[in-house]
Design a protein around this motif. Structure first.
Motif, PDB file in Angstrom:
ATOM      1  N   GLY A  63      -9.509  -0.206  61.551  1.00 35.33           N
ATOM      2  CA  GLY A  63      -8.239   0.266  62.084  1.00 35.33           C
ATOM      3  C   GLY A  63      -7.423  -0.833  62.747  1.00 35.33           C
ATOM      4  O   GLY A  63      -6.424  -0.553  63.418  1.00 35.33           O
ATOM      5  N   GLN A  64      -7.808  -2.101  62.523  1.00 38.07           N
ATOM      6  CA  GLN A  64      -7.150  -3.225  63.181  1.00 38.07           C
ATOM      7  C   GLN A  64      -6.092  -3.917  62.324  1.00 38.07           C
ATOM      8  O   GLN A  64      -5.405  -4.820  62.812  1.00 38.07           O
ATOM      9  CB  GLN A  64      -8.199  -4.264  63.610  1.00 38.07           C
ATOM     10  N   VAL A  65      -5.945  -3.515  61.064  1.00 36.26           N
ATOM     11  CA  VAL A  65      -4.951  -4.170  60.212  1.00 36.26           C
ATOM     12  C   VAL A  65      -3.549  -3.954  60.790  1.00 36.26           C
ATOM     13  O   VAL A  65      -3.129  -2.827  61.042  1.00 36.26           O
ATOM     14  CB  VAL A  65      -5.021  -3.627  58.770  1.00 36.26           C
ATOM     15  N   GLY A  66      -2.847  -5.046  61.008  1.00 42.05           N
ATOM     16  CA  GLY A  66      -1.486  -5.010  61.541  1.00 42.05           C
ATOM     17  C   GLY A  66      -1.410  -5.067  63.049  1.00 42.05           C
ATOM     18  O   GLY A  66      -0.325  -5.296  63.599  1.00 42.05           O
ATOM     19  N   ARG A  67      -2.523  -4.875  63.743  1.00 40.92           N
ATOM     20  CA  ARG A  67      -2.495  -4.853  65.210  1.00 40.92           C
ATOM     21  C   ARG A  67      -2.643  -6.256  65.794  1.00 40.92           C
ATOM     22  O   ARG A  67      -2.872  -7.221  65.094  1.00 40.92           O
ATOM     23  CB  ARG A  67      -3.592  -3.930  65.749  1.00 40.92           C
ATOM     24  N   ASN A  68      -2.479  -6.347  67.126  1.00 40.93           N
ATOM     25  CA  ASN A  68      -2.580  -7.612  67.864  1.00 40.93           C
ATOM     26  C   ASN A  68      -1.499  -8.609  67.461  1.00 40.93           C
ATOM     27  O   ASN A  68      -1.700  -9.831  67.502  1.00 40.93           O
ATOM     28  CB  ASN A  68      -3.971  -8.237  67.681  1.00 40.93           C
TER      29      ASN A  68
END
Length: 521
Positions: A291-296
């Motif tokens: 669920g981390q794709v695109g985050r940070n």
């Protein structure tokens, strides 16, 4: 007759031809791999010298090598649309850059006693990255001088051109004030007839970018090919493998295939492509089990200021030659380097910045606002002469809620959601104070008013790490859960560092290429 590019089975397909994709593809082609570069924009005319522009027609932008659609940005809840400084042509955004390639500090990558790292340190530390920085420095023909404040051996640097009279005056004034300037590390072979293509395409091979240092040498090996004007729509596959790249070319849909796939489309577009690749096997998008794709998502914050040479200094034109790191990590805070932008503060620039400041002030509703800035700008230009524009790059930190967003109903749209965190705003205030104090005794003027995100430096949206639950990529920049997908752009970075990202992108691309070659043995 050879089969068309779309029907050939390639060893490696590289999506994007900027610094990451171009550098990696060159290394693989020179090692004998069959490489296909896919680029949305055109190859373009090699002699073209256009820069970033506010042309609004998508077809006209694409013809100039510019990203054709506006970026949709939601910053602190406020929606806006504008053309970000992004490229879409051979060399990507790098053909428009100012060729500043600076190596980061050790604390940018390592978690050190007294200098804690905001992301706990990179999974590949400074010592492991150093030889790749050296290789990238040689490949991109870096010119400059060593940073006098650094305790680390300098990267590989070619001798820079002599300082101009303006640069000499600025350097002496800074040194007299206790600062430690050095010749900035740039990737331009400045000959006697150098066009000094800062912010524009270079019609000659003297400016090292993703085109001249990457794709063109790769094509010259005979092992690589370029598919331009091809818009990648999604990755296709299932389970733990990518099986093809779907793209639109000349109005038709094609699928191209390889053993290994490399995403190097940029820190905004690479995660967008993964999210747009959702299917039954990848319901949340490719490589998005965490669920981390695109985050940070991270940007630098620009602190722009004018600095005047000592009175009596002859005017030698704009400079990009000066950098310093006295404020890189100051007052216990992660700040960033200061560097010349290659722009002079003449009447037009002063008018622009004063108008921008007034537009954000309580005077913005006053009729004839634009006229209010002209008299003080004219006086400043007359009395103070031509100043040089400098910028302080303030490090941004990773927050999961700052992210690239995706709307399945508009899968091609680039959009971001970003919030300026209180700690960033506090560091910004401290950085501005530090800049003003550092140049005490020199004529200087802070030109910004509100926070200015550097939309040309996005990073962090596919961060690498050892924990698949908290990262998208493993330490070799292979997607967790997808054995044959790698990433070679700024999205891999778990922190934004206090320097321009270009050299780190190039160094990591060489490292990833080495990992691919090692895996093939």
């Amino acid at each position: 007759m050879s089969p068309p590019l779309t029907e050939t089975r390639w060893d490696v397909i590289v999506i994007g031809t900027g610094i990451g994709g171009g550098t990696l593809g060159r290394a693989l082609a020179e090692a004998g791999r069959k490489v296909l570069f896919i680029e949305r924009g055109p190859a373009g005319q090699r002699a073209a010298r256009n820069g970033l522009s506010e042309v609004f027609v998508p077809e006209a932008r694409l013809a100039r090598g510019l990203w054709p659609e506006p970026l949709h940005a939601r910053v602190n809840g406020v929606e806006s649309r504008f053309f970000a400084p992004l490229g879409a042509g051979l060399g990507g955004s790098s053909v428009f850059y100012a060729a500043t390639l600076e190596r980061p500090e050790r604390h940018d990558l390592d978690d050190l006693p007294g200098l804690p790292h905001p992301a706990g340190g990179w999974p590949v530390g400074f010592d492991a990255m150093r030889p790749w920085y050296d290789r990238a420095s040689a490949l991109y023909r870096l010119h400059g001088s060593a940073d006098p404040l650094s305790s680390e051996p300098a990267p590989i640097l070619r001798p820079p051109p002599p300082f101009t009279a303006t640069e000499t005056g600025l350097m002496r004034a800074m040194q007299a004030g206790g600062l430690h300037p050095y010749y900035a590390h740039t990737a331009i072979d400045r000959g006697a007839d150098c066009l000094n293509c800062l912010g524009t395409k270079c019609p000659r091979p003297c400016k090292m970018d993703g085109r001249s240092a990457g794709v063109e040498p790769a094509l010259a090996t005979g092992n690589a090919a370029l598919l331009d004007r091809a818009e990648v729509t999604r990755l296709i596959g299932g389970g733990d493998r990518v099986e093809g790249v779907e793209l639109r070319l000349d109005g038709a849909t094609h699928v191209v295939r390889a053993g290994t796939y490399v995403l190097a489309a940029g820190a905004l577009n690479s995660p967008r492509l993964l999210l747009a690749s959702a299917c039954e096997a990848w319901p949340e998008g490719a490589a998005n089990g965490s669920g981390q794709v695109g985050r940070n998502l991270m940007f630098h914050l620009n602190e722009i200021f004018a600095l005047w040479p000592p009175r009596g200094t002859s005017d030698s034109g704009a400079t990009k030659a000066i950098a310093l790191r006295d404020l890189y990590h100051a007052q216990g805070r992660r700040m960033g380097m200061v560097q010349a932008m290659g722009i002079r503060a003449s009447y037009g620039e002063i008018t622009f910045y004063l108008t921008q400041m007034l537009a954000r002030s309580r005077l913005r509703a006053v009729p004839g606002l634009g006229q209010l800035s002209r008299l003080p700008a004219a006086l400043a230009a007359k009395v103070l002469g031509h100043a040089q524009i400098f910028v302080g790059l303030l490090e941004d930190l990773p927050y999961p809620e700052n992210r690239v967003t995706h709307d399945p109903a508009q899968p091609h749209r680039l959009s971001v959601d970003y919030r300026l965190h209180p700690e960033l705003l506090e560091r910004r205030r401290a950085f501005r104070r530090a800049i003003f104090r550092a140049f005490k005794g020199q004529r200087r003027l802070l030109l910004g008013h509100g926070p200015e995100l550097n939309f040309g430096h996005p990073s962090g949206t596919l961060r690498f790490g050892t924990d698949p639950a908290r990262s998208v990529l493993d330490p070799d920049c292979r997607a967790h859960g997808l054995r044959n997908l790698r990433v070679a752009d700024a999205s891999f970075m778990p922190s934004s560092m206090g320097v321009n990202p270009s050299l780190t992108i190039a160094a990591n691309a060489l490292r990833v290429a080495g990992s691919i070659l090692e895996e093939d043995r």
